[in-house]
Motif scaffolding. Structure first.
Motif, PDB file in Angstrom:
ATOM      1  N   VAL A 129      35.977  32.339  19.362  1.00 59.67           N
ATOM      2  CA  VAL A 129      37.540  32.392  18.683  1.00 59.67           C
ATOM      3  C   VAL A 129      38.191  31.145  18.778  1.00 59.67           C
ATOM      4  N   SER A 189      33.998  28.754  29.714  1.00 61.30           N
ATOM      5  CA  SER A 189      33.721  29.112  28.422  1.00 61.30           C
ATOM      6  C   SER A 189      32.338  29.185  28.030  1.00 61.30           C
ATOM      7  N   GLN A 190      31.925  30.039  27.317  1.00 54.55           N
ATOM      8  CA  GLN A 190      30.210  30.082  26.898  1.00 54.55           C
ATOM      9  C   GLN A 190      30.219  29.165  25.860  1.00 54.55           C
ATOM     10  N   SER A 191      31.046  29.593  24.789  1.00 52.46           N
ATOM     11  CA  SER A 191      30.861  28.674  23.546  1.00 52.46           C
ATOM     12  C   SER A 191      31.450  27.225  23.614  1.00 52.46           C
ATOM     13  N   CYS A 208      39.163  32.942  28.704  1.00 53.10           N
ATOM     14  CA  CYS A 208      39.545  34.049  27.795  1.00 53.10           C
ATOM     15  C   CYS A 208      38.606  35.248  27.899  1.00 53.10           C
ATOM     16  N   GLY A 209      39.173  36.469  27.719  1.00 50.55           N
ATOM     17  CA  GLY A 209      38.421  37.667  27.603  1.00 50.55           C
ATOM     18  C   GLY A 209      37.542  37.738  29.104  1.00 50.55           C
ATOM     19  N   SER A 210      36.119  37.687  28.676  1.00 53.99           N
ATOM     20  CA  SER A 210      35.216  37.957  29.719  1.00 53.99           C
ATOM     21  C   SER A 210      35.390  36.981  30.754  1.00 53.99           C
ATOM     22  N   ALA A 211      35.544  35.686  29.916  1.00 61.21           N
ATOM     23  CA  ALA A 211      35.318  34.470  30.875  1.00 61.21           C
ATOM     24  C   ALA A 211      36.627  34.524  31.888  1.00 61.21           C
ATOM     25  N   VAL A 237      27.961  38.948  20.218  1.00 60.16           N
ATOM     26  CA  VAL A 237      29.491  38.789  20.504  1.00 60.16           C
ATOM     27  C   VAL A 237      29.552  39.107  22.110  1.00 60.16           C
ATOM     28  N   ALA A 238      29.019  40.109  22.556  1.00 66.06           N
ATOM     29  CA  ALA A 238      29.288  40.606  23.909  1.00 66.06           C
ATOM     30  C   ALA A 238      28.472  39.749  25.000  1.00 66.06           C
ATOM     31  N   SER A 239      29.294  38.936  25.671  1.00 67.95           N
ATOM     32  CA  SER A 239      28.603  37.919  26.419  1.00 67.95           C
ATOM     33  C   SER A 239      28.052  38.605  27.626  1.00 67.95           C
ATOM     34  N   GLN A 257      36.047  46.034  29.615  1.00 64.14           N
ATOM     35  CA  GLN A 257      36.021  45.033  28.407  1.00 64.14           C
ATOM     36  C   GLN A 257      34.701  45.412  27.385  1.00 64.14           C
ATOM     37  N   LYS A 258      33.424  45.365  28.168  1.00 65.27           N
ATOM     38  CA  LYS A 258      32.126  45.380  27.482  1.00 65.27           C
ATOM     39  C   LYS A 258      31.981  46.697  26.707  1.00 65.27           C
ATOM     40  N   GLU A 293      34.557  46.842  23.717  1.00 65.82           N
ATOM     41  CA  GLU A 293      33.945  45.750  22.684  1.00 65.82           C
ATOM     42  C   GLU A 293      33.095  46.279  21.681  1.00 65.82           C
ATOM     43  N   THR A 296      36.164  27.878  22.247  1.00 67.09           N
ATOM     44  CA  THR A 296      37.539  28.758  22.153  1.00 67.09           C
ATOM     45  C   THR A 296      38.663  28.088  22.315  1.00 67.09           C
ATOM     46  N   MET A 336      28.017  32.094  34.602  1.00 64.95           N
ATOM     47  CA  MET A 336      29.286  31.534  35.004  1.00 64.95           C
ATOM     48  C   MET A 336      29.613  31.932  36.476  1.00 64.95           C
TER      49      MET A 336
HETATM   50  C1  AGP Z   1      32.934  38.686  25.732  1.00 66.43           C
HETATM   51  O1  AGP Z   1      32.091  39.933  25.769  1.00 66.43           O
HETATM   52  C2  AGP Z   1      33.855  38.499  24.886  1.00 66.43           C
HETATM   53  N1  AGP Z   1      33.017  38.646  23.400  1.00 66.43           N
HETATM   54  C3  AGP Z   1      34.902  37.573  24.837  1.00 66.43           C
HETATM   55  O2  AGP Z   1      35.831  38.221  25.577  1.00 66.43           O
HETATM   56  C4  AGP Z   1      34.584  35.874  25.328  1.00 66.43           C
HETATM   57  O3  AGP Z   1      34.187  36.237  26.678  1.00 66.43           O
HETATM   58  C5  AGP Z   1      35.862  35.212  25.041  1.00 66.43           C
HETATM   59  O4  AGP Z   1      35.931  35.254  23.821  1.00 66.43           O
HETATM   60  C6  AGP Z   1      35.800  33.836  25.371  1.00 66.43           C
HETATM   61  O5  AGP Z   1      34.582  33.502  24.790  1.00 66.43           O
HETATM   62  P1  AGP Z   1      34.078  32.022  25.372  1.00 66.43           P
HETATM   63  O6  AGP Z   1      33.172  32.198  26.674  1.00 66.43           O
HETATM   64  O7  AGP Z   1      33.181  31.378  24.191  1.00 66.43           O
HETATM   65  O8  AGP Z   1      35.220  30.982  25.698  1.00 66.43           O
END
Ligand code: AGP
Length: 610
Positions: free
Chosen positions: A607, A351-353, A304-307, A402-404, A487-488, A491, A356, A411
């Motif tokens: 998220v 996904s970073q987190s 999602c998003g940046s990922a 928040v901004a990855s 996106q960045k 954001e 999601t 990744m």
């Molecule tokens: C990135 O700067 C954003 N905050 C957002 O798009 C993020 O990459 C996205 O919500 C996915 O998150 P995740 O990598 O933790 O799954």
């Protein structure tokens, strides 16, 4: 999104809870609250304080003598009802003997509210969470665990929740279903939290609950249970994490710190994974044999998003190097179109987190249909990591802003490693494999070189920040870079930023080009350079201001533009080096505009609700 902290022990809970909530601020929230168990069992045994706004507003508003040695706290990101004092968590039952904090969404809240109202219960908030407090309060079960389990048995949805009950003063009961919940072990004191960040200053010995689990947490320890109250006997284990890595240190913001950490993070990502002798890569965590790699006929990337955008970069890498059809799709849409899951497709969740919900549900949908999913995940032991068949951990270290940024870079490297792996069991020659592996080894140094030009980017960013709207454009490898750049920028600067394929300009967006609309163009030295430069001329002819992220040897044909040159690597790796200046442009634009960079409005770090 929402955050939970809890404490039970001999110390005063409020300062610990407030400090913990402060450490969860980055997740995104709009109100905060806490409840403590005061001494005695009278009607005032639970004391609640909550309000819209920041944790510091809550701290300033705490009543005098707000004391107790057990308590739970929450930061709320509004879903049901506006961000106001009443909707803030904790929520209590009618007698104020039960208090609940909750992350996630209760899908059947409306029906439960109606049922409670029909029974004469007065609901005071607009939230879904309040029903949990009433259900626990009305349960006839003998134990708090029994009451919570009974309440959860009629609830549909996701939760990470913590419950305090005046009649069970020695415990906090917590539960998890789709939203993280961690129990932290101290010395005759215990903690709970939705995120390790809230715990690491107190303990790094933790137990992560699984979906469908409950835990009883007392000052002396914890026990874990299934919803039917049979024991799961989970043990706490130490996590390898440096508490200082959760601090911004000398940096003005976490985002700045995390951007500058990228060379070191990239090095960690690559360590032990490059095989220069065979021009190959080692990815043991995938648990796959070479013949299984060979059997893959398609790669589908979900994030999602940046990922998702970095997933598009990854798809390009895989097609280029392994010649396997690959594409990326927004995980948030995937399961709603009844996707066809193919046995010879490798699904990659990024996904970073690792929490999601959209990505997690996509993974579950694939696995339910028998597909193989691997994860590119930063947070070790997170839900997505645990759900996947194998994976590549990103080793970016904690990412708080928040901004990855650094996770995103890793990744990309994860995809590069995977692409070489897939390529080398197919037609990617040892020479090409070595070319890529050597370039990857040099990449952390090049990342450092790009970041070293921060002052140059800052000056450009200040100009861009004045424009109400911007275009980001790129072609093929450059297009996901443009998407991520836009996106960045939106954001954290809150400026309207739109990404287009450079080739699509003439099919519509060119109508908007004028002196007030700057365009940031991604123009690597490749076989599309000439066409890209042609597009720059078309923009300049309409007096559109231009910032061009490019390579030193690219001739822009005399077009008037601000150049941001990045060093050359191998062309396949250009996207990540070209992404870095765009991070810094967004950062310095937001800084110039005076925004809270780590906590952009309306956004959350993880998220965890659909
Ligand atoms: C990135 O700067 C954003 N905050 C957002 O798009 C993020 O990459 C996205 O919500 C996915 O998150 P995740 O990598 O933790 O799954």
């Amino acid at each position: 999104m929402c955050g939970i902290v809890g404490y039970i022990g001999a110390q005063q809970a409020p300062p610990i809870l407030l400090e913990g909530l402060g450490r969860l601020e980055h997740r995104g929230y709009d109100s905060a609250g806490l409840v403590v168990r005061a001494d005695g069992r009278g009607p005032r045994a639970l004391r609640v304080a909550k309000r819209a706004g920041r944790v510091r507003d809550l701290a300033a508003a705490l009543p005098k003598r707000f004391a107790g040695t057990a308590g739970i706290g929450h930061t709320r990101w509004a879903t049901h009802g506006p961000a106001n004092d009443v909707n803030a968590h904790p929520h209590t039952d009618a007698d104020q003997r039960v208090a609940v904090v909750h992350n996630g969404i209760i899908d059947n809240a409306a029906a439960l509210r109606e049922r409670l109202a029909a029974d004469g219960v007065e609901l005071v908030s607009d939230t879904d969470t309040e029903v949990v407090a009433h259900l626990v309060g009305r349960s006839q079960a003998d134990t708090l665990e029994g009451k919570v389990s009974e309440a959860l048995s009629v609830i549909d949805g996701t939760w990470g929740l913590a419950v305090l009950h005046a009649d069970f003063p020695d415990r906090i009961v917590v539960a998890r279903n789709g939203s993280p919940l961690i129990v932290g072990v101290g010395d005759k004191e215990m903690y709970v939290a939705s995120d390790l960040a809230a715990l690491v200053r107190h303990t790094t010995t933790v137990a992560m609950l699984d979906d469908g689990e409950l835990a009883t947490v007392t000052a002396g320890g914890f026990t874990t249970l299934r919803h039917d109250l049979t024991a799961t006997a989970k043990a706490a284990t130490p996590v390898d994490v440096d508490p200082d890595s959760y601090e911004a240190g000398v940096h003005a913001s976490y985002m700045h710190k995390e951007m500058l950490e990228q060379p070191a993070a990239a090095e960690r990502m690559l360590r032990g994974r490059l095989d220069e002798r065979f021009g190959a890569t080692h990815l043991g965590g995938l648990n796959m044999e070479p013949r299984e790699f060979r059997a893959i006929r398609r790669v589908k990337i979900l994030g999602c998003g940046s990922a998702y955008y970095v997933g598009q970069m990854g798809a390009g890498l895989i097609e280029d190097l392994a010649r396997v059809p690959a594409d990326a799709e927004a995980a948030s849409e995937f399961r709603y179109r009844n996707p066809i899951i193919e046995p010879d497709t490798l699904y990659v969740a990024v996904s970073q987190s690792g929490e999601t919900i959209d990505t997690l549900l996509a993974v579950q949908e694939i696995r339910r249909k028998g597909g193989r999913v691997i994860g590119l995940v930063n947070v070790v032991g997170s839900a997505i990591a645990r759900e996947c068949d194998g994976g590549i951990y990103l080793h970016a270290g904690p990412e708080v802003a928040v901004a990855s940024t650094k996770a995103l870079t890793n990744m990309f490297l994860g995809f590069a490693l995977l692409a070489v792996q897939l390529g080398r069991v197919r037609d990617l020659s040892i020479a090409d494999g070595t070319r890529l592996v050597t370039a990857m080894a040099a990449l952390p140094g090049l990342v450092g070189q790009v970041l070293a030009k921060e002052e140059q980017y800052a000056a450009v960013a200040r100009t861009l920040a004045e424009a109400p709207s911007l275009f980001f454009i790129g072609r093929v490898r450059g297009f996901p870079v443009a998407r991520e750049g836009a996106q960045k920028f939106k954001e954290i600067s809150y400026r309207h930023a739109e990404a287009y394929q450079t080739s699509e300009l003439k099919h519509g967006p060119l109508a908007l080009i004028d002196p007030a609309l700057p365009t940031v163009a991604v123009v690597p030295a490749d076989d599309l350079t000439e066409r890209n430069v042609g597009a720059l001329h078309e923009i300049a002819a309409r007096r559109g201001p231009l910032v061009v992220v490019t390579h030193e040897d690219v001739d822009l044909g005399g077009v008037e533009a601000v150049r941001l040159d990045v060093p050359r690597s191998e062309p396949e790796l250009d996207p990540i080096l070209m992404t870095l200046p765009l991070q810094l442009l967004a950062y310095h634009a937001a800084l110039h505009l005076g925004h809270d960079i780590d906590k952009p409005r309306n956004l959350a770090k993880s998220v965890t609700v659909e």
